[in-house]
Design a protein around this motif. Sequence first.
Motif, PDB file in Angstrom:
ATOM      1  N   ILE A 256       0.849  -1.206   0.000  1.00  0.00           N
ATOM      2  CA  ILE A 256       0.000   0.000   0.000  1.00  0.00           C
ATOM      3  C   ILE A 256       0.880   1.251   0.000  1.00  0.00           C
ATOM      4  CG2 ILE A 256      -1.660   1.345   1.351  1.00  0.00           C
ATOM      5  CD1 ILE A 256      -2.910  -1.372   2.201  1.00  0.00           C
ATOM      6  N   GLY A 257       1.994   1.205   0.717  1.00  0.00           N
ATOM      7  CA  GLY A 257       2.936   2.330   0.721  1.00  0.00           C
ATOM      8  C   GLY A 257       3.486   2.608  -0.671  1.00  0.00           C
ATOM      9  N   ARG A 258       3.778   1.551  -1.420  1.00  0.00           N
ATOM     10  CA  ARG A 258       4.268   1.721  -2.795  1.00  0.00           C
ATOM     11  C   ARG A 258       3.181   2.315  -3.685  1.00  0.00           C
ATOM     12  NH1 ARG A 258       6.849  -3.323  -5.361  1.00  0.00           N
ATOM     13  NH2 ARG A 258       7.200  -1.778  -6.974  1.00  0.00           N
ATOM     14  N   VAL A 259       1.932   1.874  -3.486  1.00  0.00           N
ATOM     15  CA  VAL A 259       0.820   2.429  -4.262  1.00  0.00           C
ATOM     16  C   VAL A 259       0.679   3.911  -3.935  1.00  0.00           C
ATOM     17  CG1 VAL A 259      -1.692   2.386  -4.589  1.00  0.00           C
ATOM     18  CG2 VAL A 259      -0.414   0.227  -4.472  1.00  0.00           C
ATOM     19  N   LYS A 260       0.707   4.229  -2.649  1.00  0.00           N
ATOM     20  CA  LYS A 260       0.575   5.628  -2.209  1.00  0.00           C
ATOM     21  C   LYS A 260       1.710   6.491  -2.727  1.00  0.00           C
ATOM     22  CE  LYS A 260      -0.382   8.338   1.900  1.00  0.00           C
ATOM     23  NZ  LYS A 260      -0.631   8.296   3.342  1.00  0.00           N
ATOM     24  N   ALA A 261       2.921   5.922  -2.802  1.00  0.00           N
ATOM     25  CA  ALA A 261       4.088   6.661  -3.279  1.00  0.00           C
ATOM     26  C   ALA A 261       4.115   6.785  -4.794  1.00  0.00           C
ATOM     27  CB  ALA A 261       5.367   5.976  -2.792  1.00  0.00           C
ATOM     28  N   ASN A 262       3.134   6.185  -5.456  1.00  0.00           N
ATOM     29  CA  ASN A 262       3.039   6.261  -6.923  1.00  0.00           C
ATOM     30  C   ASN A 262       4.283   5.651  -7.583  1.00  0.00           C
ATOM     31  OD1 ASN A 262       1.096   6.961  -8.792  1.00  0.00           O
ATOM     32  ND2 ASN A 262       2.002   8.941  -9.239  1.00  0.00           N
ATOM     33  N   ASP A 263       4.700   4.507  -7.063  1.00  0.00           N
ATOM     34  CA  ASP A 263       5.886   3.803  -7.564  1.00  0.00           C
ATOM     35  C   ASP A 263       5.715   3.525  -9.055  1.00  0.00           C
ATOM     36  OD1 ASP A 263       7.860   1.967  -8.270  1.00  0.00           O
ATOM     37  OD2 ASP A 263       7.669   0.826  -6.414  1.00  0.00           O
ATOM     38  N   PRO A 264       6.561   4.101  -9.916  1.00  0.00           N
ATOM     39  CA  PRO A 264       6.395   3.944 -11.360  1.00  0.00           C
ATOM     40  C   PRO A 264       6.583   2.515 -11.855  1.00  0.00           C
ATOM     41  CG  PRO A 264       8.441   5.091 -10.868  1.00  0.00           C
ATOM     42  CD  PRO A 264       7.709   4.937  -9.576  1.00  0.00           C
ATOM     43  N   ALA A 265       7.202   1.668 -11.056  1.00  0.00           N
ATOM     44  CA  ALA A 265       7.405   0.275 -11.469  1.00  0.00           C
ATOM     45  C   ALA A 265       6.199  -0.598 -11.163  1.00  0.00           C
ATOM     46  CB  ALA A 265       8.638  -0.298 -10.779  1.00  0.00           C
ATOM     47  N   LEU A 266       5.248  -0.081 -10.417  1.00  0.00           N
ATOM     48  CA  LEU A 266       4.102  -0.880  -9.982  1.00  0.00           C
ATOM     49  C   LEU A 266       2.864  -0.505 -10.785  1.00  0.00           C
ATOM     50  CD1 LEU A 266       3.247  -3.017  -7.881  1.00  0.00           C
ATOM     51  CD2 LEU A 266       2.616  -1.125  -6.397  1.00  0.00           C
ATOM     52  N   THR A 267       2.602  -1.224 -11.865  1.00  0.00           N
ATOM     53  CA  THR A 267       1.465  -0.917 -12.732  1.00  0.00           C
ATOM     54  C   THR A 267       0.285  -1.855 -12.516  1.00  0.00           C
ATOM     55  OG1 THR A 267       2.345  -2.296 -14.504  1.00  0.00           O
ATOM     56  CG2 THR A 267       2.944   0.054 -14.521  1.00  0.00           C
ATOM     57  N   SER A 268       0.493  -2.952 -11.801  1.00  0.00           N
ATOM     58  CA  SER A 268      -0.561  -3.923 -11.568  1.00  0.00           C
ATOM     59  C   SER A 268      -0.443  -4.476 -10.155  1.00  0.00           C
ATOM     60  CB  SER A 268      -0.448  -5.064 -12.590  1.00  0.00           C
ATOM     61  OG  SER A 268      -1.470  -6.006 -12.384  1.00  0.00           O
ATOM     62  N   VAL A 269      -1.562  -4.541  -9.446  1.00  0.00           N
ATOM     63  CA  VAL A 269      -1.578  -5.080  -8.096  1.00  0.00           C
ATOM     64  C   VAL A 269      -2.536  -6.257  -8.075  1.00  0.00           C
ATOM     65  CG1 VAL A 269      -2.145  -4.612  -5.682  1.00  0.00           C
ATOM     66  CG2 VAL A 269      -1.057  -2.837  -7.064  1.00  0.00           C
ATOM     67  N   ALA A 270      -2.029  -7.435  -7.710  1.00  0.00           N
ATOM     68  CA  ALA A 270      -2.852  -8.639  -7.644  1.00  0.00           C
ATOM     69  C   ALA A 270      -2.943  -9.094  -6.194  1.00  0.00           C
ATOM     70  CB  ALA A 270      -2.248  -9.730  -8.521  1.00  0.00           C
ATOM     71  N   LEU A 271      -4.149  -9.085  -5.654  1.00  0.00           N
ATOM     72  CA  LEU A 271      -4.395  -9.483  -4.272  1.00  0.00           C
ATOM     73  C   LEU A 271      -5.505 -10.536  -4.198  1.00  0.00           C
ATOM     74  CD1 LEU A 271      -4.361  -5.883  -2.775  1.00  0.00           C
ATOM     75  CD2 LEU A 271      -2.547  -7.571  -2.596  1.00  0.00           C
ATOM     76  N   PRO A 272      -5.451 -11.582  -5.006  1.00  0.00           N
ATOM     77  CA  PRO A 272      -6.528 -12.575  -4.977  1.00  0.00           C
ATOM     78  C   PRO A 272      -6.529 -13.371  -3.673  1.00  0.00           C
ATOM     79  CG  PRO A 272      -4.739 -13.377  -6.340  1.00  0.00           C
ATOM     80  CD  PRO A 272      -4.396 -11.957  -5.933  1.00  0.00           C
ATOM     81  N   SER A 273      -7.723 -13.678  -3.201  1.00  0.00           N
ATOM     82  CA  SER A 273      -7.921 -14.520  -2.008  1.00  0.00           C
ATOM     83  C   SER A 273      -7.158 -14.008  -0.793  1.00  0.00           C
ATOM     84  CB  SER A 273      -7.498 -15.964  -2.309  1.00  0.00           C
ATOM     85  OG  SER A 273      -8.203 -16.460  -3.410  1.00  0.00           O
ATOM     86  N   ARG A 274      -7.028 -12.730  -0.673  1.00  0.00           N
ATOM     87  CA  ARG A 274      -6.237 -12.133   0.400  1.00  0.00           C
ATOM     88  C   ARG A 274      -7.054 -11.904   1.672  1.00  0.00           C
ATOM     89  NH1 ARG A 274      -0.953 -10.733   2.033  1.00  0.00           N
ATOM     90  NH2 ARG A 274      -1.283  -9.130   3.580  1.00  0.00           N
ATOM     91  N   GLN A 275      -8.374 -11.769   1.541  1.00  0.00           N
ATOM     92  CA  GLN A 275      -9.236 -11.454   2.684  1.00  0.00           C
ATOM     93  C   GLN A 275      -8.722 -10.215   3.416  1.00  0.00           C
ATOM     94  OE1 GLN A 275     -12.137 -12.921   2.617  1.00  0.00           O
ATOM     95  NE2 GLN A 275     -11.313 -14.147   0.945  1.00  0.00           N
ATOM     96  N   ILE A 276      -8.659  -9.131   2.683  1.00  0.00           N
ATOM     97  CA  ILE A 276      -8.140  -7.858   3.175  1.00  0.00           C
ATOM     98  C   ILE A 276      -9.074  -7.310   4.247  1.00  0.00           C
ATOM     99  CG2 ILE A 276      -7.503  -5.519   2.473  1.00  0.00           C
ATOM    100  CD1 ILE A 276      -7.181  -6.711  -0.390  1.00  0.00           C
TER     101      ILE A 276
END
Length: 112
Positions: free
Chosen positions: A28-48
Amino acid sequence: MILSTATHNSSVHKMSIDDSTIDLKDLIGRVKANDPALTSVALPSRQISNGNFKTLIHALRSNTVVKTLDLTSNSLNDEHISLMIAAFKNSDDYLAEETSDSLPKEKKSSAY
């Protein structure tokens, strides 16, 4: 740790996590920081958890890099869906698509 390697690796474009490899809060920190290397986030079956879900969606509101989000097999409720819709409605891509879909189509005129 895998996250620190992935954080400094500019070729990482998709991040999938499970409990044993990468901490959700770090992702989530990387998403918030707008990390240019992170274009896709996969969280299947994570039960967030509800709190982590809200934090993730809040981070996505200002993120301009992540283009795909996989939340399959998570127990999303109506509140979660509403939060995602509100976040993506503020997205420039969503607004551009909605605007182009709602514009009247030009009628072709025939010259006589």
